[in-house]
Motif scaffolding. Sequence first.
Motif, PDB file in Angstrom:
ATOM      1  N   PRO A  64       1.007  -1.274  -0.222  1.00 33.15           N
ATOM      2  CA  PRO A  64       0.089  -0.033   0.038  1.00 33.15           C
ATOM      3  C   PRO A  64       0.925   1.302  -0.053  1.00 33.15           C
ATOM      4  CG  PRO A  64       0.240  -0.642   2.168  1.00 33.15           C
ATOM      5  CD  PRO A  64       1.087  -1.818   1.450  1.00 33.15           C
ATOM      6  N   HIS A  65       2.365   1.244  -0.108  1.00 36.33           N
ATOM      7  CA  HIS A  65       3.188   2.425   0.227  1.00 36.33           C
ATOM      8  C   HIS A  65       3.566   3.248  -0.851  1.00 36.33           C
ATOM      9  CE1 HIS A  65       2.720   1.396   4.639  1.00 36.33           C
ATOM     10  NE2 HIS A  65       3.136   0.258   4.378  1.00 36.33           N
ATOM     11  N   HIS A  66       2.988   2.794  -2.148  1.00 35.54           N
ATOM     12  CA  HIS A  66       3.602   3.375  -3.458  1.00 35.54           C
ATOM     13  C   HIS A  66       2.842   4.824  -3.599  1.00 35.54           C
ATOM     14  CE1 HIS A  66      -0.319   2.286  -4.965  1.00 35.54           C
ATOM     15  NE2 HIS A  66      -0.123   1.043  -4.328  1.00 35.54           N
ATOM     16  N   LEU A  67       3.105   5.420  -4.558  1.00 36.88           N
ATOM     17  CA  LEU A  67       2.607   6.579  -5.069  1.00 36.88           C
ATOM     18  C   LEU A  67       1.065   6.596  -4.858  1.00 36.88           C
ATOM     19  CD1 LEU A  67       4.723   8.056  -7.760  1.00 36.88           C
ATOM     20  CD2 LEU A  67       4.791   8.966  -5.314  1.00 36.88           C
ATOM     21  N   LYS A  68       0.461   7.504  -4.379  1.00 32.87           N
ATOM     22  CA  LYS A  68      -1.163   7.404  -4.345  1.00 32.87           C
ATOM     23  C   LYS A  68      -1.779   7.946  -5.448  1.00 32.87           C
ATOM     24  CE  LYS A  68      -0.890   5.763  -0.126  1.00 32.87           C
ATOM     25  NZ  LYS A  68       0.290   5.337  -0.098  1.00 32.87           N
ATOM     26  N   PRO A  69      -2.834   7.481  -6.032  1.00 36.83           N
ATOM     27  CA  PRO A  69      -3.311   7.880  -7.343  1.00 36.83           C
ATOM     28  C   PRO A  69      -4.164   9.073  -7.073  1.00 36.83           C
ATOM     29  CG  PRO A  69      -4.118   5.577  -6.837  1.00 36.83           C
ATOM     30  CD  PRO A  69      -3.200   6.125  -5.555  1.00 36.83           C
ATOM     31  N   GLY A  70      -4.713   9.608  -5.972  1.00 39.20           N
ATOM     32  CA  GLY A  70      -4.977  11.101  -5.857  1.00 39.20           C
ATOM     33  C   GLY A  70      -3.886  12.306  -5.920  1.00 39.20           C
ATOM     34  N   PHE A  71      -2.829  11.773  -5.420  1.00 43.48           N
ATOM     35  CA  PHE A  71      -1.592  12.412  -5.566  1.00 43.48           C
ATOM     36  C   PHE A  71      -1.272  12.775  -7.104  1.00 43.48           C
ATOM     37  CE2 PHE A  71       3.190  12.863  -5.851  1.00 43.48           C
ATOM     38  CZ  PHE A  71       3.257  14.229  -5.858  1.00 43.48           C
ATOM     39  N   VAL A  72      -1.211  11.638  -7.820  1.00 42.56           N
ATOM     40  CA  VAL A  72      -0.799  11.609  -9.383  1.00 42.56           C
ATOM     41  C   VAL A  72      -1.883  12.266 -10.043  1.00 42.56           C
ATOM     42  CG1 VAL A  72      -0.424  10.166 -11.179  1.00 42.56           C
ATOM     43  CG2 VAL A  72       0.418   9.331  -8.926  1.00 42.56           C
ATOM     44  N   ASP A  73      -3.111  12.212  -9.794  1.00 48.62           N
ATOM     45  CA  ASP A  73      -4.040  12.864 -10.224  1.00 48.62           C
ATOM     46  C   ASP A  73      -3.939  14.506 -10.455  1.00 48.62           C
ATOM     47  OD1 ASP A  73      -5.404  10.648 -11.182  1.00 48.62           O
ATOM     48  OD2 ASP A  73      -7.134  10.778  -9.562  1.00 48.62           O
ATOM     49  N   LYS A  74      -3.500  15.043  -9.236  1.00 45.24           N
ATOM     50  CA  LYS A  74      -3.364  16.274  -8.989  1.00 45.24           C
ATOM     51  C   LYS A  74      -2.160  16.760  -9.843  1.00 45.24           C
ATOM     52  CE  LYS A  74      -4.583  16.292  -4.227  1.00 45.24           C
ATOM     53  NZ  LYS A  74      -4.104  16.630  -2.773  1.00 45.24           N
ATOM     54  N   ILE A  75      -0.906  16.073 -10.168  1.00 47.57           N
ATOM     55  CA  ILE A  75       0.042  16.268 -10.892  1.00 47.57           C
ATOM     56  C   ILE A  75      -0.665  16.387 -12.321  1.00 47.57           C
ATOM     57  CG2 ILE A  75       2.194  15.267 -11.783  1.00 47.57           C
ATOM     58  CD1 ILE A  75       2.776  16.003  -9.245  1.00 47.57           C
ATOM     59  N   VAL A  76      -1.306  15.422 -12.654  1.00 46.44           N
ATOM     60  CA  VAL A  76      -1.748  15.151 -14.139  1.00 46.44           C
ATOM     61  C   VAL A  76      -2.736  16.327 -14.500  1.00 46.44           C
ATOM     62  CG1 VAL A  76      -3.620  13.785 -15.599  1.00 46.44           C
ATOM     63  CG2 VAL A  76      -1.727  12.442 -14.109  1.00 46.44           C
ATOM     64  N   ALA A  77      -3.677  16.793 -13.394  1.00 53.71           N
ATOM     65  CA  ALA A  77      -4.344  17.994 -13.680  1.00 53.71           C
ATOM     66  C   ALA A  77      -3.555  19.078 -14.042  1.00 53.71           C
ATOM     67  CB  ALA A  77      -5.204  18.420 -12.640  1.00 53.71           C
ATOM     68  N   THR A  78      -2.491  19.359 -13.046  1.00 55.92           N
ATOM     69  CA  THR A  78      -1.516  20.592 -13.344  1.00 55.92           C
ATOM     70  C   THR A  78      -0.939  20.714 -14.798  1.00 55.92           C
ATOM     71  OG1 THR A  78      -1.127  20.228 -10.992  1.00 55.92           O
ATOM     72  CG2 THR A  78       0.029  21.865 -12.107  1.00 55.92           C
ATOM     73  N   LEU A  79      -0.338  19.503 -15.244  1.00 55.17           N
ATOM     74  CA  LEU A  79       0.101  19.481 -16.268  1.00 55.17           C
ATOM     75  C   LEU A  79      -0.884  19.684 -17.562  1.00 55.17           C
ATOM     76  CD1 LEU A  79       2.266  15.961 -15.831  1.00 55.17           C
ATOM     77  CD2 LEU A  79       3.083  18.512 -15.980  1.00 55.17           C
TER      78      LEU A  79
END
Length: 347
Positions: A64-79
């Motif tokens: 369970p300790h990998h990057l969280k999908p919610g955090f990755v979504d924020k990066i994607v939205a910013t890009l």
Amino acid sequence: MILDITSIIFKYFQCIWAYWWFFMDVFYTEDESRLISWLDENVKKFLQGKNIAIKLHMGERKNPHHLKPGFVDKIVATLKMQGFKPFLFDSPVIYKSDRNTEEGYLALAKEKGFGDRCPIVVSDESTPVKMKNMTYDVCKALSDADCILVLTHVKGHMCSGFGGAIKNLGMGALSKESKGKIHEGGEPEYKDGCTECNACEEICPTGNVRFEDSQPYFDKTWCCGCSLCVQACPTGAIAAKKEEFDTLLSEGAAAAASTFKKAFYINVLSEITESCDCMSDPGEIICEDAGFLASADPVAIDAASIDIVKKKAGKDVFKETNKKDPMLHVKRAEMYRMGSCDYVITS
Ligand code: SF4
Ligand code: SF4
């Protein structure tokens, strides 16, 4: 007098040039929203084009300790707000896992909640890049992209001590075959001159060393090719089959980076576990969450990540846990001219 002023001005600009050349900028914050706003303001200075590959590890099934999908979504939205067309990318692995095939990894990534805001690509298709020690197959989806964001969860690693940006590329940006060749290349083989000091046996993380007729034997089945035994041997009685793991890992990363048009790096210092995201059980958390780093330099960002974790934990938790100096492969990546271990933190 005129000459003196000229030479002072010359020296002044020489110092500024040297400062910028030798000390790479690493942005650091403990606040996720500050990272996102900084990325929004600055990403276009580092990355150009349309298709951006986000190179990340989406985690083993029970980990369970990998990057969280919610955090990755924020990066994607910013890009996306900055006009990029992002996709998430990772390559399949060599060991038995859902992530061993492109279809299996894709299904697991979706199950874990990745890919709500952009496509996921998992592919082993690659292009060969010849380097000094071997030829590395670099994933084509990364080489073909207009630019790359290497997004890395920082954690410990059995073979490299620490897994950061260089590890993310030196394994994760390469084909299954190249991953296997790196591990195999770091395996030990006996030369001559064993004094039976037991250093190799004591340091081996897999209990892989046994002695017969006054010399060590290594079972390929259990060997991860970390080269710890080779590095511990005081007499040179054993050597890596090809080169030490840390050298091949950094050379593989340099091979991958040589194909990128533009690349930028973000390291995430949260849920820092003993071992890597590839393990079903990556062990204990070894350091409190310590924030986020961003840089155009993969060597500087990894060196800074190691220093920040060391400061936060009050000791070198990576070395203590995995017996390997975490800076070893980072320094070797510097030798492959991937970047500089000297950095300045900005915030
Ligand atoms: S390479 Fe690593 S796993 Fe293999 S025998 Fe040496 S120390 Fe053990
Ligand atoms: S570390 Fe080297 S000298 Fe010592 S037991 Fe192992 S092979 Fe022999």
